[in-house]
Design a protein around this motif. Structure first.
Motif, PDB file in Angstrom:
ATOM      1  N   GLU A  39       0.873  -1.176   0.000  1.00 57.26           N
ATOM      2  CA  GLU A  39       0.000   0.000   0.000  1.00 57.26           C
ATOM      3  C   GLU A  39       0.905   1.219   0.000  1.00 57.26           C
ATOM      4  OE1 GLU A  39      -4.022  -0.495   2.240  1.00 57.26           O
ATOM      5  OE2 GLU A  39      -2.517  -1.674   3.326  1.00 57.26           O
ATOM      6  N   ARG A  40       0.859   1.965  -1.073  1.00 59.31           N
ATOM      7  CA  ARG A  40       1.793   3.082  -1.225  1.00 59.31           C
ATOM      8  C   ARG A  40       1.486   4.215  -0.255  1.00 59.31           C
ATOM      9  NH1 ARG A  40       0.878   1.524  -6.372  1.00 59.31           N
ATOM     10  NH2 ARG A  40       2.664   1.220  -7.768  1.00 59.31           N
ATOM     11  N   ASN A  41       2.542   4.660   0.369  1.00 57.55           N
ATOM     12  CA  ASN A  41       2.455   5.853   1.217  1.00 57.55           C
ATOM     13  C   ASN A  41       3.348   6.949   0.621  1.00 57.55           C
ATOM     14  OD1 ASN A  41       1.660   7.336   3.447  1.00 57.55           O
ATOM     15  ND2 ASN A  41       3.386   6.636   4.685  1.00 57.55           N
ATOM     16  N   ILE A  42       3.467   6.911  -0.683  1.00 57.76           N
ATOM     17  CA  ILE A  42       4.285   7.886  -1.422  1.00 57.76           C
ATOM     18  C   ILE A  42       3.462   8.382  -2.610  1.00 57.76           C
ATOM     19  CG2 ILE A  42       6.513   6.882  -0.779  1.00 57.76           C
ATOM     20  CD1 ILE A  42       6.547   5.468  -3.509  1.00 57.76           C
ATOM     21  N   PRO A  43       3.812   9.551  -3.129  1.00 56.17           N
ATOM     22  CA  PRO A  43       3.055  10.053  -4.288  1.00 56.17           C
ATOM     23  C   PRO A  43       3.377   9.269  -5.554  1.00 56.17           C
ATOM     24  CG  PRO A  43       4.832  11.583  -3.720  1.00 56.17           C
ATOM     25  CD  PRO A  43       4.869  10.485  -2.694  1.00 56.17           C
ATOM     26  N   ASN A  44       2.552   9.425  -6.578  1.00 55.94           N
ATOM     27  CA  ASN A  44       2.861   8.886  -7.901  1.00 55.94           C
ATOM     28  C   ASN A  44       3.673   9.906  -8.692  1.00 55.94           C
ATOM     29  OD1 ASN A  44       1.389   6.414  -7.625  1.00 55.94           O
ATOM     30  ND2 ASN A  44      -0.494   7.596  -7.856  1.00 55.94           N
ATOM     31  N   PHE A  45       4.472   9.391  -9.616  1.00 59.61           N
ATOM     32  CA  PHE A  45       5.235  10.276 -10.493  1.00 59.61           C
ATOM     33  C   PHE A  45       4.385  10.580 -11.724  1.00 59.61           C
ATOM     34  CE2 PHE A  45       8.392  11.073 -13.878  1.00 59.61           C
ATOM     35  CZ  PHE A  45       9.016  12.162 -13.307  1.00 59.61           C
ATOM     36  N   GLU A  46       4.085  11.830 -11.935  1.00 56.77           N
ATOM     37  CA  GLU A  46       3.155  12.201 -13.009  1.00 56.77           C
ATOM     38  C   GLU A  46       3.882  13.031 -14.058  1.00 56.77           C
ATOM     39  OE1 GLU A  46      -0.809  13.065 -11.331  1.00 56.77           O
ATOM     40  OE2 GLU A  46      -0.609  10.882 -11.228  1.00 56.77           O
ATOM     41  N   ILE A  47       4.111  12.432 -15.194  1.00 50.63           N
ATOM     42  CA  ILE A  47       4.928  13.066 -16.237  1.00 50.63           C
ATOM     43  C   ILE A  47       4.095  13.886 -17.205  1.00 50.63           C
ATOM     44  CG2 ILE A  47       4.871  11.090 -17.815  1.00 50.63           C
ATOM     45  CD1 ILE A  47       7.870  11.646 -18.379  1.00 50.63           C
ATOM     46  N   LEU A  48       2.823  13.548 -17.355  1.00 53.80           N
ATOM     47  CA  LEU A  48       1.976  14.275 -18.304  1.00 53.80           C
ATOM     48  C   LEU A  48       1.420  15.542 -17.663  1.00 53.80           C
ATOM     49  CD1 LEU A  48      -0.219  11.399 -19.845  1.00 53.80           C
ATOM     50  CD2 LEU A  48       1.733  12.545 -20.919  1.00 53.80           C
ATOM     51  N   THR A  49       1.523  16.646 -18.383  1.00 56.39           N
ATOM     52  CA  THR A  49       0.880  17.876 -17.928  1.00 56.39           C
ATOM     53  C   THR A  49      -0.628  17.770 -18.194  1.00 56.39           C
ATOM     54  OG1 THR A  49       1.093  18.877 -20.107  1.00 56.39           O
ATOM     55  CG2 THR A  49       2.924  19.219 -18.569  1.00 56.39           C
ATOM     56  N   ALA A  50      -1.377  18.668 -17.572  1.00 53.02           N
ATOM     57  CA  ALA A  50      -2.827  18.690 -17.788  1.00 53.02           C
ATOM     58  C   ALA A  50      -3.133  18.868 -19.276  1.00 53.02           C
ATOM     59  CB  ALA A  50      -3.457  19.808 -16.962  1.00 53.02           C
ATOM     60  N   GLU A  51      -2.332  19.687 -19.932  1.00 47.40           N
ATOM     61  CA  GLU A  51      -2.569  19.925 -21.359  1.00 47.40           C
ATOM     62  C   GLU A  51      -2.314  18.654 -22.177  1.00 47.40           C
ATOM     63  OE1 GLU A  51       0.374  22.232 -23.255  1.00 47.40           O
ATOM     64  OE2 GLU A  51      -0.736  22.344 -25.153  1.00 47.40           O
ATOM     65  N   ALA A  52      -1.243  17.939 -21.818  1.00 48.33           N
ATOM     66  CA  ALA A  52      -0.925  16.707 -22.543  1.00 48.33           C
ATOM     67  C   ALA A  52      -2.039  15.679 -22.354  1.00 48.33           C
ATOM     68  CB  ALA A  52       0.411  16.147 -22.060  1.00 48.33           C
ATOM     69  N   ILE A  53      -2.557  15.592 -21.144  1.00 46.61           N
ATOM     70  CA  ILE A  53      -3.650  14.648 -20.882  1.00 46.61           C
ATOM     71  C   ILE A  53      -4.869  14.987 -21.739  1.00 46.61           C
ATOM     72  CG2 ILE A  53      -5.351  13.955 -19.139  1.00 46.61           C
ATOM     73  CD1 ILE A  53      -3.107  14.124 -17.061  1.00 46.61           C
ATOM     74  N   GLU A  54      -5.154  16.263 -21.796  1.00 46.94           N
ATOM     75  CA  GLU A  54      -6.326  16.690 -22.565  1.00 46.94           C
ATOM     76  C   GLU A  54      -6.173  16.304 -24.041  1.00 46.94           C
ATOM     77  OE1 GLU A  54      -8.359  20.907 -23.569  1.00 46.94           O
ATOM     78  OE2 GLU A  54      -7.410  20.774 -21.596  1.00 46.94           O
ATOM     79  N   ILE A  55      -4.995  16.538 -24.579  1.00 47.82           N
ATOM     80  CA  ILE A  55      -4.743  16.199 -25.990  1.00 47.82           C
ATOM     81  C   ILE A  55      -4.893  14.700 -26.217  1.00 47.82           C
ATOM     82  CG2 ILE A  55      -2.909  16.051 -27.729  1.00 47.82           C
ATOM     83  CD1 ILE A  55      -1.818  18.737 -26.593  1.00 47.82           C
ATOM     84  N   ILE A  56      -4.279  13.917 -25.354  1.00 50.52           N
ATOM     85  CA  ILE A  56      -4.284  12.461 -25.548  1.00 50.52           C
ATOM     86  C   ILE A  56      -5.702  11.906 -25.391  1.00 50.52           C
ATOM     87  CG2 ILE A  56      -3.498  10.300 -24.504  1.00 50.52           C
ATOM     88  CD1 ILE A  56      -0.789  11.812 -23.963  1.00 50.52           C
ATOM     89  N   GLU A  57      -6.422  12.392 -24.411  1.00 57.04           N
ATOM     90  CA  GLU A  57      -7.784  11.890 -24.221  1.00 57.04           C
ATOM     91  C   GLU A  57      -8.686  12.277 -25.402  1.00 57.04           C
ATOM     92  OE1 GLU A  57      -7.977  11.504 -19.349  1.00 57.04           O
ATOM     93  OE2 GLU A  57      -8.982  13.217 -20.291  1.00 57.04           O
ATOM     94  N   TYR A  58      -8.497  13.474 -25.886  1.00 56.03           N
ATOM     95  CA  TYR A  58      -9.306  13.910 -27.028  1.00 56.03           C
ATOM     96  C   TYR A  58      -8.984  13.049 -28.253  1.00 56.03           C
ATOM     97  CZ  TYR A  58     -11.538  16.820 -30.520  1.00 56.03           C
ATOM     98  OH  TYR A  58     -12.343  17.256 -31.536  1.00 56.03           O
ATOM     99  N   ASN A  59      -7.694  12.839 -28.484  1.00 56.42           N
ATOM    100  CA  ASN A  59      -7.283  12.049 -29.647  1.00 56.42           C
ATOM    101  C   ASN A  59      -7.750  10.601 -29.548  1.00 56.42           C
ATOM    102  OD1 ASN A  59      -6.073  14.250 -30.809  1.00 56.42           O
ATOM    103  ND2 ASN A  59      -3.971  13.661 -30.290  1.00 56.42           N
TER     104      ASN A  59
END
Lengths: 518, 518
Positions: A39-59
């Motif tokens: 059970e992780r007690n550490i953050p996740n490493f998030e490489i995608l910016t909000a903008e990148a996520i939006e582009i990928i989800e739209y595509n």
């Protein structure tokens, strides 16, 4: 002497019919240590910016709507899609923007896979990480015998090693392909091995729908009627990337979903061959494929437990060989994790992946790169976490125990940083002061046993001691550990009636059709 | 034929006095590829919560104020501290809460270290990552000769390998200890090797203040009077943890700071021995020590360039051996990075650290764990990034090239994810469609050359080809690469007057005192 060892001793005596065997078992039965899932007690490493996520989800939605996905040889699937509002042209399913994501919403964010030992139940999703061994290789390798086709005897050895590996939570599925058993029957022996030689959770067969049905039937024998009321198997459904869902895999998925068994729906991608050479393009295709597959599982049975999978390797453009532990693979893993969490779905990726032919430095660099990426990338279910060699062609005995040992590091990293008063250790710093030494201080004495993770197989001896012992390399150390573990193995207790029931089912099914090879 | 190679050919001809040598050099001079230092386009991994940071920062100030730090045999330092407002009792300096941090504020957040080839200048701080090789081992190892005391000839070979390693930005310092040269003179030969056999930036001597002064003087010969107007060396000042600053290291620091040369101020900690066994306690001590050392550098010369260092290993409580690539080390690295960034200071940690005696799987697991942690932990300057073996006792030729190759992965991960239209690859996905193949599509053809990182030393051949080639393991592949690189090495051009000036200085200094060993 633990309760479990006593039961084991008695059980073995009963099966072998001798008090001498029972006593031998009692003497040799080791205490099986088994860590709880992470059970992780550490953050996740998030490489995608909000903008990148939006582009990928739209595509991804654009792909589903405009390009569509193929459900091959599966008229029932096409009917389900048509009914759900997709446009079906031939075998091509065009999914209107937003529909796939909406259908995925009935899949649970988290589920428990039950094991026959309830202490080995695993939670899959949220902050958890469940570790399962290598899956699929037709070959095995060890230092003594070299590389050779895998047999059922090898398979049983890997299940035993998995049971004995304290950082491994899951017994896995096809830990190697038992090539000495007919293709249409080996799943029965494999399942029996997982069910009887281990008490950890396991995977079902997916190579034909009827084998998925066999897996469900054997689970009913092992778990009783509750088997189909909750997940007792997590099985691997690969997507035929790009954008194709074949009837074999979908047939297995249909059976598992209908029976409330969990499936990993996993695009299997060698980058540059089955997806674009770019990271963002691959992520887009992965998202489209995972959404289509998961949405389909929910059309079969809303609420069926699923995992968003992403198995992506890069490729060596010189030789065409898939490559592992590469920067592109890490980026895709991290990005896919973010996309899966945006859908509140459990995520599968990573593993002890490598392309090396030997359990050498290459294997370890590539493996560690992938294990580290997977831990920080929020993976919830990690297949291939130990034993994978040579691009998945080989299950390596030595690498199995070397990797399984490294999994302890993931547990410890995930625990995070203790900032309690004891963790702060201000008393120790005051007690020792400038120029002092911490080894003897009260805080060290109270905490040293659990303070540092320690490998069970790597070498920490001084040069001279190690040299006098023959200067063994990691493979040699691992070889010795494999032998010791297999020598010390004692099967977990099982009700004899259940074991007999499984055997009867297997014999009946084997007698019902001729052997098929290939 | 590049311009540089032409110059090299001419230069070599001039030095050797023969046209035949010039032509040979021209024919063999390889194109030296050298990557620019890394500029991260990815986030940092931040493991400490805001609350944890607050606790650790508060406690560090408590240590500085209540426990204090020792500045040993250094009355001038005590005077400086007294004048700055600290309370000095004997050699113990008690720094009032907040003072150390305030003094550190004059240190630059980022600086450029200049190399004699301006293309090799490195920026240290901010989002950058500069990679430097192993530092300090008294032994070397290679497959052929085994483990043995290092010599000046070994030292030169490592400098040459560093110059030829495209992912390495820095020539480093004591790449191994040349034990065949007198202790009081070897720094002169080491500096000459970095200055003449490479054109990358390098480190100065710290083992006595007079050797730091020699380093400055030799820089003046190499760079002219501008040498002391900006950083031309980055040197390693270890803190004697816990909480002790000895006069040798501080003497070197004083000389470098006064001459505007950069120093890494680095607690050197084997956890459990020189710091508490807990992660938070160790981080607290690291912060206190780094703040005290950096504050002191600013008392010597406000604005002197410094790096917040943290070299922390865990310990095997069974054997007392320091251990590497462990979860505790990763957590401390990540936490220390956050603490350094809170002070807007460049951060040094990580490396290709391992405890293994051989460049085997153990070495690679441990190394990769550390390299991955360092990349994501925001390290700006990474010493020991290649060649480190056996807990830093050994510089390994094979591991040098294996690690240096892995550093390419750090470059590629750090570049982040391209979401430009080309990165999105929607045209490719549309072109290929369900069931198709990407290898031949237009997007792949246009992008495949740079799409995937490729190792220059690991093996990607199919099993059969590799087997026919003698089934080499990573060490064997690396051995061959070391030989090839050393065979192909050609020195970068240098003004003969400068080279002669360095030699004169060295000969004069060597003649001025008798040899001292130990």
């Amino acid at each position: 002497m633990t309760d479990m060892a006593e039961v084991q001793g008695g059980r073995r005596a009963g099966r072998r019919g001798g008090g001498g065997a029972a006593r031998r078992a009692e003497r040799t039965a080791p205490k099986i240590e088994a860590a709880r899932f992470i059970e992780r007690n550490i953050p996740n490493f998030e490489i995608l910016t909000a903008e990148a996520i939006e582009i990928i989800e739209y595509n991804a939605d654009t792909i589903l709507e405009e390009v569509g996905v193929a459900f091959v040889d599966n008229p029932a699937a096409l009917d389900r899609w048509r009914e759900a509002g997709a446009e079906v042209k031939g075998e091509r399913v065009h999914i209107p923007r937003g529909l796939a994501r909406k259908l995925c919403a009935t899949a649970p964010a988290k589920f428990t896979q039950h094991a026959r030992n309830p202490e080995r139940d695993v939670e899959i999703g949220g902050k958890s990480l469940v570790l399962a061994p290598v899956y699929g290789p037709p070959f095995v390798r060890d230092a003594e015998g070299g590389r050779r086709y895998a047999t059922m005897e090898d398979f049983r050895k890997f299940v035993k090693l998995g049971y004995m590996s304290k950082w491994l939570h899951h017994s896995g599925g096809t830990v190697c392909e038992p090539t000495d058993i007919a293709v249409n029957k080996r799943h029965l022996d494999m399942l029996e091995a997982h069910m009887t030689l281990s008490d950890k959770p396991f995977m079902g067969s997916v190579t034909e729908p009827i084998r998925a049905q066999d897996s469900v039937e054997m689970c009913k024998i092992l778990f009783g009627e509750k088997a189909t009321q909750a997940p007792h198997m997590t099985s691997l459904i690969n997507v035929n990337s790009p954008l194709t869902f074949d009837s074999t895999m979908m047939g297995a998925l249909e059976i598992y979903a209908a029976n409330m068994q969990a499936c990993i729906i996993s695009p299997f991608i060698v980058g540059g061959a089955m997806a674009p050479v770019s990271v963002a393009g691959t992520l887009t295709q992965v998202l489209a494929e995972a959404m289509a597959g998961i949405a389909y599982s929910q059309l079969v049975r809303p609420g069926a437990p699923v995992i968003f999978g992403a198995f992506v390797t890069s490729i060596d453009m010189n030789s065409g060989a898939p490559t592992f532990g590469t920067p592109e693979a890490s980026k895709i893993l991290w990005g896919a994790g973010q996309l899966a969490r945006r859908m509140s779905l459990p995520f599968r990726s990573g593993g002890g992946l490598c392309g090396s032919k030997l359990p050498d430095a290459q294997a370890a660099y590539e493996t560690a790169n992938t294990l580290n990426a997977a831990l920080l990338g929020g993976v919830n279910f990690m297949l291939h976490s130990c034993g994978w060699l040579e691009g998945g062609l080989v299950s390596s005995f030595e690498k199995f125990v070397l990797d399984a040992d490294q999994l302890g590091i993931l547990h410890s990293v995930a625990s995070g940083i203790d900032v309690s008063e004891n963790g702060q250790a201000m008393d120790a710093i005051r007690e020792v002061g400038p120029g002092g030494h911490y080894l003897g201080c009260a805080h060290t004495q109270a905490n040293f046993k659990d303070a540092f993770w320690r490998s069970d197989v790597l070498d920490y001896r001084p040069f001279e001691t190690w040299s006098d012992a023959g200067a063994p390399d990691s493979q040699a150390l691992a070889s010795a550990r494999v032998k010791r573990m297999l020598d010390e193995y004692v099967a977990p207790p099982i009700d004899q009636g259940i074991a007999d029931g499984l055997r009867d089912y297997i014999e009946r099914r084997k007698a019902s059709e001729p052997d098929a090879f290939g």
